[in-house]
Design an enzyme around this catalytic site. Structure first.
Site, PDB file in Angstrom:
ATOM      1  N   GLN A 135       0.890  -1.168   0.000  1.00 57.48           N
ATOM      2  CA  GLN A 135       0.000   0.000   0.000  1.00 57.48           C
ATOM      3  C   GLN A 135       0.926   1.215   0.000  1.00 57.48           C
ATOM      4  O   GLN A 135       1.522   1.543   1.019  1.00 57.48           O
ATOM      5  CB  GLN A 135      -0.913  -0.015   1.238  1.00 57.48           C
ATOM      6  CG  GLN A 135      -1.661   1.289   1.487  1.00 57.48           C
ATOM      7  CD  GLN A 135      -2.495   1.757   0.310  1.00 57.48           C
ATOM      8  OE1 GLN A 135      -3.208   0.979  -0.329  1.00 57.48           O
ATOM      9  NE2 GLN A 135      -2.391   3.035  -0.041  1.00 57.48           N
ATOM     10  N   CYS A 136       1.066   1.856  -1.144  1.00 62.20           N
ATOM     11  CA  CYS A 136       2.075   2.919  -1.260  1.00 62.20           C
ATOM     12  C   CYS A 136       1.544   4.329  -1.044  1.00 62.20           C
ATOM     13  O   CYS A 136       2.296   5.218  -0.660  1.00 62.20           O
ATOM     14  CB  CYS A 136       2.761   2.836  -2.623  1.00 62.20           C
ATOM     15  SG  CYS A 136       3.879   1.427  -2.719  1.00 62.20           S
ATOM     16  N   GLN A 137       0.269   4.568  -1.348  1.00 58.61           N
ATOM     17  CA  GLN A 137      -0.241   5.912  -1.121  1.00 58.61           C
ATOM     18  C   GLN A 137      -0.238   6.204   0.377  1.00 58.61           C
ATOM     19  O   GLN A 137      -0.613   5.320   1.154  1.00 58.61           O
ATOM     20  CB  GLN A 137      -1.669   6.047  -1.666  1.00 58.61           C
ATOM     21  CG  GLN A 137      -2.104   7.503  -1.824  1.00 58.61           C
ATOM     22  CD  GLN A 137      -3.517   7.657  -2.379  1.00 58.61           C
ATOM     23  OE1 GLN A 137      -4.271   6.707  -2.438  1.00 58.61           O
ATOM     24  NE2 GLN A 137      -3.861   8.846  -2.784  1.00 58.61           N
ATOM     25  N   PRO A 265      -5.808  -2.055   4.797  1.00 55.70           N
ATOM     26  CA  PRO A 265      -6.185  -0.929   5.664  1.00 55.70           C
ATOM     27  C   PRO A 265      -7.203   0.048   5.072  1.00 55.70           C
ATOM     28  O   PRO A 265      -7.677   0.935   5.782  1.00 55.70           O
ATOM     29  CB  PRO A 265      -4.848  -0.226   5.924  1.00 55.70           C
ATOM     30  CG  PRO A 265      -3.975  -0.586   4.768  1.00 55.70           C
ATOM     31  CD  PRO A 265      -4.417  -1.947   4.318  1.00 55.70           C
ATOM     32  N   TYR A 266      -7.508  -0.057   3.792  1.00 52.08           N
ATOM     33  CA  TYR A 266      -8.471   0.879   3.188  1.00 52.08           C
ATOM     34  C   TYR A 266      -9.670   0.121   2.639  1.00 52.08           C
ATOM     35  O   TYR A 266      -9.658  -1.116   2.548  1.00 52.08           O
ATOM     36  CB  TYR A 266      -7.794   1.682   2.067  1.00 52.08           C
ATOM     37  CG  TYR A 266      -6.795   2.672   2.618  1.00 52.08           C
ATOM     38  CD1 TYR A 266      -7.217   3.893   3.136  1.00 52.08           C
ATOM     39  CD2 TYR A 266      -5.442   2.370   2.674  1.00 52.08           C
ATOM     40  CE1 TYR A 266      -6.316   4.790   3.689  1.00 52.08           C
ATOM     41  CE2 TYR A 266      -4.529   3.262   3.223  1.00 52.08           C
ATOM     42  CZ  TYR A 266      -4.973   4.472   3.727  1.00 52.08           C
ATOM     43  OH  TYR A 266      -4.087   5.351   4.279  1.00 52.08           O
ATOM     44  N   GLY A 267     -10.685   0.881   2.238  1.00 54.29           N
ATOM     45  CA  GLY A 267     -11.813   0.272   1.549  1.00 54.29           C
ATOM     46  C   GLY A 267     -11.359  -0.192   0.184  1.00 54.29           C
ATOM     47  O   GLY A 267     -11.623  -1.315  -0.246  1.00 54.29           O
ATOM     48  N   GLU A 270      -6.852   2.535  -5.626  1.00 52.98           N
ATOM     49  CA  GLU A 270      -7.019   2.578  -7.082  1.00 52.98           C
ATOM     50  C   GLU A 270      -5.763   2.180  -7.859  1.00 52.98           C
ATOM     51  O   GLU A 270      -5.429   2.830  -8.855  1.00 52.98           O
ATOM     52  CB  GLU A 270      -7.480   3.986  -7.471  1.00 52.98           C
ATOM     53  CG  GLU A 270      -6.457   5.118  -7.195  1.00 52.98           C
ATOM     54  CD  GLU A 270      -6.552   5.745  -5.811  1.00 52.98           C
ATOM     55  OE1 GLU A 270      -7.002   5.085  -4.874  1.00 52.98           O
ATOM     56  OE2 GLU A 270      -6.146   6.923  -5.677  1.00 52.98           O
ATOM     57  N   HIS A 294     -16.087   4.029  -6.969  1.00 53.18           N
ATOM     58  CA  HIS A 294     -15.127   5.053  -6.557  1.00 53.18           C
ATOM     59  C   HIS A 294     -13.730   4.759  -7.121  1.00 53.18           C
ATOM     60  O   HIS A 294     -13.120   5.616  -7.773  1.00 53.18           O
ATOM     61  CB  HIS A 294     -15.097   5.129  -5.030  1.00 53.18           C
ATOM     62  CG  HIS A 294     -14.111   6.100  -4.477  1.00 53.18           C
ATOM     63  ND1 HIS A 294     -14.456   7.383  -4.093  1.00 53.18           N
ATOM     64  CD2 HIS A 294     -12.776   5.992  -4.249  1.00 53.18           C
ATOM     65  CE1 HIS A 294     -13.376   8.014  -3.664  1.00 53.18           C
ATOM     66  NE2 HIS A 294     -12.338   7.189  -3.731  1.00 53.18           N
ATOM     67  N   TYR A 383     -12.222  14.525   0.619  1.00 55.15           N
ATOM     68  CA  TYR A 383     -13.269  13.816  -0.133  1.00 55.15           C
ATOM     69  C   TYR A 383     -14.523  14.673  -0.243  1.00 55.15           C
ATOM     70  O   TYR A 383     -15.028  14.934  -1.331  1.00 55.15           O
ATOM     71  CB  TYR A 383     -13.647  12.501   0.575  1.00 55.15           C
ATOM     72  CG  TYR A 383     -12.585  11.439   0.537  1.00 55.15           C
ATOM     73  CD1 TYR A 383     -11.466  11.523   1.352  1.00 55.15           C
ATOM     74  CD2 TYR A 383     -12.682  10.346  -0.311  1.00 55.15           C
ATOM     75  CE1 TYR A 383     -10.482  10.549   1.334  1.00 55.15           C
ATOM     76  CE2 TYR A 383     -11.705   9.362  -0.346  1.00 55.15           C
ATOM     77  CZ  TYR A 383     -10.613   9.477   0.481  1.00 55.15           C
ATOM     78  OH  TYR A 383      -9.644   8.510   0.449  1.00 55.15           O
TER      79      TYR A 383
END
Ligand code: BES
Ligand code: ZN
Length: 613
Positions: A135-137, A265-267, A270, A294, A383
């Protein structure tokens, strides 16, 4: 040379820009690391004015760096706060403008890598194979390999990944070569659309795949495959059709979804070609797949047209939420869905503003990121405040006009990055032609600076409440102490309607009594719901009611899902009603959580040690 505009990178990307990256890694499950090399091709932006390339890195073990295949003089400097340890590489003669130099970096990731999570076979659902994912972002790519870790620089990628298990990456899979040492296979991917470093992604494990649309597959563990396929196959192409109609044709080739183990860790994230998604969207009722609308929308907003720094993150997320809501309205053929989702979003925005305080920097649309970790500033603000700004522009110029601006904006900035001021200019330029003469008065009244920098809630528009009216009515009944609920109150509702109802109850001035809370959980099937969104919202109500009988269920949920949206909010409330239980539960599940989640919950609970620099 203009100074760099991204405060979260230490790279000198004003002088050099990455054009192509080749990542050649072996996935070492035993040592829990990636090892191998990256070859980074950087184009000189000046005529020999720079004799040094500076890259970002964070806890990476760099073994050697070559410059144009020859030995080089390089050094990993000391860590400075959240930005990490810059790597300096001497380029003694510099390079002429437009000339490309090649850095070959030998490296291994370390156990302090914040981007990767390594799961043992026991931590996976079929217990057969280990699993790893990235997860890089926002700024974690630098903990996998030294790079210009800024959304302001885009590179094409080649991936050559050796692993004993199936590999997924953020590129188009190439026919796989099976030859490799030991049990390993080599998996190759190519990303020909230039992408920022935060979209670099890898996962490996026991992964199977099944079709869900004309250019889409879902990938996940073999045990979860059927359910995941069912959840998504009905809507995938509808989402894609709707998005393409609003913006323009999808430019990436395939669009696939990788459903990860529950600690994701996120929904959703992308990552191009393979959106990474939480398994909590596979709820068996197709009620939580808005997340996919999304992430798909990010294929235009974010992945094609990218925020130039995390200070302008609203350009990624605000636009994406706007497109997501347009997609939902379009597939339901009902504009009330747009407003319905916006009403839920407004509630999230209110909660974020309340959490930070209405004057807080992080409640601004454009947030000063100097010296801060973007993970700390993350909230619903970019958001929802971003959405409201875009939506206000839509209403100002009218839907028909705004619909012409959308493809113009995405075509103009495709494969580039921009900031809020470039967005402003693009918008004003587009509407400055004679056919929009009648709009000039309104356009001149837009308070751009106010929109960008005023903290707190933005102006609230009138929403179409037709889908939430029933929720308000039921919430009203619960305010009367003698109301006796029945399962038919909510049985015909969508999951999101139940969620709105729960949010309303959560906001009652008086908490529910323990009896009320228990009966709500039982009668509406909330405590046993497979829909984690509803379960988590219900538990907030139960905690407010100090209904201790719900605590074991909360503790159990905190050991089953690692999605921060649930984990962080549950821990924040749990620590208020039972601090010991919160700390104990966190310690018990520490290894289950992804490093990003672990670090943020530690901060939320006040358990984090000050970082030594
Ligand atoms: N890009 C985000 C996730 C993200 C943001 C990761 C910042 C790291 C740093 C993704 O598109 C996202 O917004 N996910 C949401 C989905 C929701 C808004 C439908 C999430 O994870 O809840
Ligand atoms: Zn997003």
């Amino acid at each position: 040379m203009a100074p760099v505009r991204d405060p979260n990178t230490q790279s000198n990307y004003d002088a050099w820009r990455t054009r192509h990256t080749m990542a050649d890694f072996a996935v070492d499950f035993a040592a829990k690391c990636l090892r191998g090399s990256v070859v980074i091709e950087l184009e000189s932006q000046t005529d020999r004015a720079s004799t040094e390339i500076i890259l970002d890195s964070s806890f990476v073990d760099v073994a050697d760096i070559t410059l144009n295949a020859a030995p080089s003089k390089w050094e990993v400097k000391d860590r400075t706060g959240p930005s990490g340890s810059p790597v300096h590489i001497a380029v003694p003669d510099g390079a002429g403008k437009g000339e490309v130099v090649k850095l070959g970096i030998q490296l291994a990731t370390t156990d302090k890598c914040t981007a990767l999570q390594w799961l043992s076979p026991a931590q996976t659902s079929n217990k057969k194979a280990p699993f790893m994912f990235s997860q890089c972002q926002a700024i974690h790519a630098r903990s996998i390999f030294p790079c210009q870790d800024t959304p302001d620089v885009k590179s094409t990628y080649d991936f050559v990944i050796r692993s004993p298990h199936v590999v997924v990456a953020s590129g188009v899979p190439l026919p796989e070569a099976t030859e490799a040492a030991g049990d390993d296979k080599i998996y190759k991917f190519r990303q020909n659309v230039p992408i920022p470093s935060y979209l670099f992604a890898l996962a490996s494990g026991d992964i199977a795949s099944a079709p869900i649309g004309r250019c889409s597959s879902v990938c996940t563990g073999p045990n979860e495959l059927k359910a995941s396929q069912w959840e998504l196959e009905d809507d995938m192409d509808k989402f894609l059709d709707a998005a393409e109609k609003i913006v323009f044709p999808y430019r990436w080739g395939e669009y696939n979804v990788l459903v990860l183990p529950p600690s994701f860790p996120y929904g959703g994230m992308e990552n191009p070609i393979f959106t990474f998604a939480t398994p909590t969207i596979i709820s068996g009722d197709r009620q939580n797949i808005d997340v996919i609308a999304h992430e798909l929308a990010h294929s235009w907003s974010g992945n094609l047209v990218t925020n130039g720094s995390w200070e302008h993150f609203w350009l990624n997320e605000g636009w994406t939420v706007y497109l997501e809501r347009r997609i939902l309205a379009s597939i339901h053929n009902n504009n009330a869905y747009f407003d319905f989702s916006a009403i839920i979003g407004w509630k999230h925005l209110e909660m974020s503003v309340e959490e930070f305080g209405a004057d807080h920097e992080y409640t601004k649309l454009c947030i000063n990121h100097k010296g801060i970790d973007p993970d700390d500033a993350f909230s619903s603000v970019p958001y929802e405040k971003g959405f409201h700004f875009i939506y206000s522009l839509d209403r100002l110029v009218g839907r028909e006009n705004f619909d012409k601006f959308i493809p113009h904006y995405f075509a103009k900035w495709a494969n580039k990055s921009l900031d809020s001021y470039e967005f402003k200019q693009t918008f004003l330029d587009f509407f400055s032609t004679p056919e929009y003469a009648s709009l000039q008065g309104k356009l001149a009244e837009i308070d751009w600076e106010g929109r960008f920098y005023t903290p707190g809630l933005p102006p609230k528009p009138e929403f179409d409440t037709s889908l939430v009216d029933v929720c308000f009515q039921l919430a009203g009944k619960w305010k009367q102490k003698d109301f006796s609920p029945s399962s038919s109150d909510t049985s015909s509702w969508t999951g999101n309607q139940v969620l709105v109802f729960l949010n309303l109850v959560q906001n009652f001035e008086e908490p529910l009594t323990v009896e009320q809370s228990q009966s709500m959980g039982k009668v509406y099937g909330l405590a046993d719901s497979k829909n984690v969104e509803l379960k988590a919202a219900y538990y907030q109500i139960a905690m407010r009611a100090k209904d201790t009988s719900a605590y074991p269920g909360i503790v159990e949920l905190l050991g089953e899902v690692g999605r921060m949206k649930f984990v962080r909010t549950l821990f924040r409330s749990l620590t208020k009603v039972d601090r010991d239980l919160a700390v104990k539960t966190f310690e018990k599940n520490r290894d289950f959580y992804h490093p990003i989640c672990r670090a943020l919950v530690e901060k939320d609970l006040g358990l984090a040690e000050a970082e030594s620099s």
